[in-house]
Design a protein around this motif. Structure first.
Motif, short mmCIF file in Angstrom:
data_model
loop_
_atom_site.label_atom_id
_atom_site.label_comp_id
_atom_site.label_asym_id
_atom_site.label_seq_id
_atom_site.Cartn_x
_atom_site.Cartn_y
_atom_site.Cartn_z
N UNK A 10 -3.69 -14.15 -0.83
CA UNK A 10 -2.97 -13.67 0.35
C UNK A 10 -2.14 -12.41 0.07
N UNK A 11 -1.95 -12.06 -1.19
CA UNK A 11 -1.17 -10.86 -1.52
C UNK A 11 -1.86 -9.59 -1.00
N UNK A 12 -3.18 -9.64 -0.90
CA UNK A 12 -3.90 -8.43 -0.45
C UNK A 12 -3.51 -8.07 0.99
N UNK A 13 -3.11 -9.08 1.77
CA UNK A 13 -2.70 -8.83 3.15
C UNK A 13 -1.36 -8.13 3.26
N UNK A 14 -0.62 -8.04 2.16
CA UNK A 14 0.71 -7.42 2.19
C UNK A 14 0.69 -5.97 1.70
N UNK A 15 -0.46 -5.51 1.21
CA UNK A 15 -0.52 -4.17 0.61
C UNK A 15 -0.28 -3.06 1.63
N UNK A 16 0.36 -1.98 1.17
CA UNK A 16 0.54 -0.77 1.99
C UNK A 16 -0.79 -0.07 2.19
N UNK A 17 -0.85 0.73 3.23
CA UNK A 17 -1.99 1.64 3.43
C UNK A 17 -3.33 0.95 3.25
N UNK A 18 -3.44 -0.21 3.86
CA UNK A 18 -4.70 -0.94 3.68
C UNK A 18 -5.87 -0.21 4.33
N UNK A 19 -5.56 0.54 5.43
CA UNK A 19 -6.62 1.28 6.10
C UNK A 19 -7.19 2.36 5.20
N UNK A 20 -6.32 3.02 4.45
CA UNK A 20 -6.75 4.11 3.57
C UNK A 20 -7.49 3.56 2.36
N UNK A 21 -7.00 2.44 1.87
CA UNK A 21 -7.55 1.92 0.63
C UNK A 21 -7.70 0.41 0.77
N UNK A 22 -8.81 -0.03 1.31
CA UNK A 22 -8.96 -1.46 1.60
C UNK A 22 -9.08 -2.33 0.36
N UNK A 23 -9.30 -1.70 -0.80
CA UNK A 23 -9.47 -2.48 -2.02
C UNK A 23 -8.18 -3.18 -2.41
N UNK A 24 -8.31 -4.32 -3.05
CA UNK A 24 -7.14 -5.03 -3.56
C UNK A 24 -6.77 -4.53 -4.95
N UNK A 25 -7.48 -3.50 -5.41
CA UNK A 25 -7.23 -2.92 -6.73
C UNK A 25 -6.55 -1.57 -6.57
N UNK A 26 -5.47 -1.36 -7.29
CA UNK A 26 -4.76 -0.09 -7.20
C UNK A 26 -4.66 0.51 -8.59
N UNK A 27 -5.07 1.78 -8.73
CA UNK A 27 -4.94 2.50 -10.00
C UNK A 27 -3.70 3.38 -9.93
N UNK A 28 -2.78 3.18 -10.87
CA UNK A 28 -1.51 3.88 -10.82
C UNK A 28 -1.33 4.71 -12.09
N UNK A 29 -0.71 5.86 -11.93
CA UNK A 29 -0.49 6.71 -13.11
C UNK A 29 1.01 6.87 -13.34
N UNK A 30 1.69 5.71 -13.39
CA UNK A 30 3.14 5.72 -13.59
C UNK A 30 3.48 4.53 -14.47
N UNK A 31 4.15 4.78 -15.58
CA UNK A 31 4.56 3.68 -16.46
C UNK A 31 5.92 3.18 -16.00
N UNK A 32 5.99 1.91 -15.61
CA UNK A 32 7.24 1.33 -15.12
C UNK A 32 7.12 -0.18 -15.24
N UNK A 33 8.24 -0.93 -15.12
CA UNK A 33 8.12 -2.39 -15.12
C UNK A 33 7.15 -2.83 -14.02
N UNK A 34 6.40 -3.86 -14.31
CA UNK A 34 5.33 -4.27 -13.40
C UNK A 34 5.89 -4.69 -12.03
#
Ligand SMILES: [Zn+2]
Length: 249
Positions: A10-34
């Motif tokens: 159910x977490x996938x339903x809470x993601x931002x910008x789901x229209x732009x990126x419908x995938x439940x996978x996000x690639x990030x280029x920022x090192x920070x606490x999870x």
């Protein structure tokens, strides 16, 4: 190599910008606490039940390495807040809630069902978060941003829209059905009611009430007198129906 965050269930339903990126996978280029990485994608940390990467359970403060794949799972109800976990190491000894103004009726129903719930429509978000964090209370809201505040430890983004369904959702989610104690708390002031002799309150009763009822409780906060009338039966039926529905969802 980016850090890859994979959201499950159910977490996938809470993601931002789901229209732009419908995938439940996000690639990030920022090192920070999870925790920050997860919340930057729209999912409040309160909604997360388990984080794993490289076959290890992770805490919210874990900083993923470049190229690491992090799996983020929702809670699996019932969630017992008295049991510490890697994500929530501070157990809550008592079950208490804070409700924000957008779920005010839920707050009133929780009190009706016997649960301690703080609620004041004058409180701003900072005050609500402080009440939740400072007093180890579960924050209930339909506002994702409020749950992302640093002070908030435990919470629930209330999914249901109707107050009775919300009550059943919360009871089901936190496994509280055997702790329901209907009509034990004043719905107006959150204070536990006290039994009182009929003779002590008889002057304050309408003639019909005086005639028909013998058992009374009184709120030590506001002085309101309560008795067990036919509305109690209707409330029991409503709660039973809502709980049955929640157990099927
Ligand atoms: Zn009261």
């Amino acid at each position: 190599m980016p850090i890859r965050i994979v959201f499950h269930g159910e977490l996938t339903g809470l993601l931002n910008n789901r229209g732009l990126s419908p995938e439940a996978t996000r690639d990030l280029s920022r090192a920070a606490p999870v925790k920050d990485l997860i919340e930057s994608q729209g999912v409040p940390h309160t909604e997360v039940g388990r984080i794993t990467s490289e076959d290890l359970e992770r805490s919210f403060s874990h900083v993923p390495a470049w190229g690491e794949i992090v799996e983020v799972h929702p809670h699996r109800p019932p969630v017992d807040v008295s049991i510490p976990s890697i994500l929530f190491p501070e157990p809550f000894e008592e079950v208490g809630f804070v409700a924000d103004a957008n779920v005010a009726r839920l707050g009133g129903l929780l009190r009706l069902a016997g649960f301690d719930c703080l609620l004041d429509p004058r409180w701003d978000d900072a005050r609500i978060a402080e009440k939740a964090g400072g007093y180890k209370r579960i924050l209930l809201t339909r506002d994702k941003e409020l749950l992302k505040r640093n002070r908030v430890i435990r919470g629930r983004l209330v999914r249901s829209e109707r107050p009775w369904d919300q009550l059943a959702e919360v009871i089901h989610f936190f496994g509280l059905s055997d702790r329901i104690d209907l009509f034990s708390r004043c719905p107006k002031c959150n204070v536990l009611l006290e039994g009182t002799e009929k003779s002590a309150v008889i002057d304050q009763l309408e003639p019909l009430t005086r005639m028909m009822y013998d058992r009374f409780t009184r709120c030590p906060g506001c002085g309101q007198i309560y008795w067990s009338g036919s509305h109690h039966g209707r409330i029991r039926e409503k709660l039973a129906a809502a709980l049955e529905q929640a157990s099927k969802d």
